[in-house]
Design an enzyme around this catalytic site. Sequence first.
Site, PDB file in Angstrom:
ATOM      1  N   SER A 227      38.048  47.585  30.646  1.00 53.42           N
ATOM      2  CA  SER A 227      38.141  48.464  29.473  1.00 53.42           C
ATOM      3  C   SER A 227      38.031  47.707  28.150  1.00 53.42           C
ATOM      4  O   SER A 227      38.677  48.087  27.167  1.00 53.42           O
ATOM      5  CB  SER A 227      39.425  49.293  29.522  1.00 53.42           C
TER       6      SER A 227
ATOM      7  N   HIS B 206      33.241  41.292  42.906  1.00 50.96           N
ATOM      8  CA  HIS B 206      33.688  42.347  41.982  1.00 50.96           C
ATOM      9  C   HIS B 206      34.585  43.330  42.732  1.00 50.96           C
ATOM     10  O   HIS B 206      34.356  43.610  43.915  1.00 50.96           O
ATOM     11  CB  HIS B 206      32.472  43.070  41.384  1.00 50.96           C
TER      12      HIS B 206
ATOM     13  N   GLY C  55      37.271  50.533  33.956  1.00 47.79           N
ATOM     14  CA  GLY C  55      36.708  51.868  33.801  1.00 47.79           C
ATOM     15  C   GLY C  55      37.742  52.946  33.545  1.00 47.79           C
ATOM     16  O   GLY C  55      37.446  54.132  33.639  1.00 47.79           O
TER      17      GLY C  55
ATOM     18  N   ASN D 290      28.119  43.625  32.497  1.00 45.28           N
ATOM     19  CA  ASN D 290      27.868  44.069  33.869  1.00 45.28           C
ATOM     20  C   ASN D 290      27.473  45.540  33.784  1.00 45.28           C
ATOM     21  O   ASN D 290      28.322  46.399  33.566  1.00 45.28           O
ATOM     22  CB  ASN D 290      29.137  43.888  34.709  1.00 45.28           C
TER      23      ASN D 290
ATOM     24  N   GLU E 275      39.889  40.498  36.364  1.00 43.35           N
ATOM     25  CA  GLU E 275      39.716  41.926  36.116  1.00 43.35           C
ATOM     26  C   GLU E 275      40.768  42.699  36.908  1.00 43.35           C
ATOM     27  O   GLU E 275      40.563  42.982  38.097  1.00 43.35           O
ATOM     28  CB  GLU E 275      38.320  42.381  36.562  1.00 43.35           C
TER      29      GLU E 275
ATOM     30  N   LYS F 190      26.451  47.498  36.087  1.00 49.13           N
ATOM     31  CA  LYS F 190      26.781  48.327  37.264  1.00 49.13           C
ATOM     32  C   LYS F 190      25.597  49.231  37.617  1.00 49.13           C
ATOM     33  O   LYS F 190      24.463  48.752  37.625  1.00 49.13           O
ATOM     34  CB  LYS F 190      28.066  49.115  36.996  1.00 49.13           C
TER      35      LYS F 190
ATOM     36  N   GLU G 231      34.751  46.402  42.707  1.00 47.31           N
ATOM     37  CA  GLU G 231      34.062  47.570  43.261  1.00 47.31           C
ATOM     38  C   GLU G 231      33.395  47.222  44.588  1.00 47.31           C
ATOM     39  O   GLU G 231      33.139  48.106  45.413  1.00 47.31           O
ATOM     40  CB  GLU G 231      33.065  48.136  42.234  1.00 47.31           C
TER      41      GLU G 231
HETATM   42  P1  13P Z   1      34.789  48.397  32.273  1.00 48.58           P
HETATM   43  O1  13P Z   1      34.483  47.542  31.077  1.00 48.58           O
HETATM   44  O2  13P Z   1      33.905  49.614  32.375  1.00 48.58           O
HETATM   45  O3  13P Z   1      36.240  48.690  32.407  1.00 48.58           O
HETATM   46  O4  13P Z   1      34.378  47.515  33.560  1.00 48.58           O
HETATM   47  C1  13P Z   1      34.846  46.238  33.672  1.00 48.58           C
HETATM   48  C2  13P Z   1      34.134  45.608  34.800  1.00 48.58           C
HETATM   49  O5  13P Z   1      34.316  45.953  35.940  1.00 48.58           O
HETATM   50  C3  13P Z   1      33.153  44.563  34.473  1.00 48.58           C
HETATM   51  O6  13P Z   1      32.767  43.886  35.630  1.00 48.58           O
END
Ligand code: 13P
Length: 241
Positions: free
Chosen positions: A202, A93, A167, A8, A161, A10, A95
Amino acid sequence: MRKLFFANWKTYLSDTEAETLARSYAERAAAVSADLAIAPGFTALEGVARALEGSSVALGAQDAFWNDEGAHTGEVTPKQLAAIGARFVIVGHSERRALGETDELIARKAAAVAADGMTPVLCVGETAEERDASSQERVVQAQLEAVLGSWTDAPFVVAYEPRWAIGTGRPCEPKDVEAMHAFIRSKLEERNLTARVLYGGSVDPSNLMTYLAVPNVDGVLIGGASTKPAEVLAMLDLLAS
Ligand code: 13P
């Protein structure tokens, strides 16, 4: 079933960077013993689709609108994504949940994505406060129920997640991942549903193989590390060996 390595991207990469990085995934895909998928930003979809042509790497999108019909300024419909060659679409997601997306909206998105023949990747996961209160299973169950309560037989993927692990460089302990994945699997089985269940949060070259070895982990959903060329090469090498 082969593990799914889902990137992903982002909002991390320019369209040019995305195309270049997609080419290096495509070049290595044949040597990797996992299925690969990339969800770039919307503006990079066309370039990444071109870069992946002829490879086994699947194209994904990070979100979709919940309706193909009508006029919806600023949205991207599942129909448009299917037409560009997307096979997966992430829905729910964290976010996006943080921006106010509700379970009801996410359920509509998942149904719309499936109706256009693509596979929704439903993200679920608790906040740090919810885990501290030991309510992670209740939270995840409600997120699953909202979407799968009336699900029939279209393919879908679940991604666990935990929000506090995204992140942050603070990954979830493998034993906690194992417990939650077993819980999610049991909820799917109660409904006679079969799906790959991914872990995300992560994940990087130092912990990728540990997570993939956890029971009921059918793959990973990776943000940051999936956008850094050196880490990508390291992870694809691990998957090739
Ligand atoms: P990270 O791998 O940056 O922690 O993000 C995970 C994520 O949100 C994947 O959708």
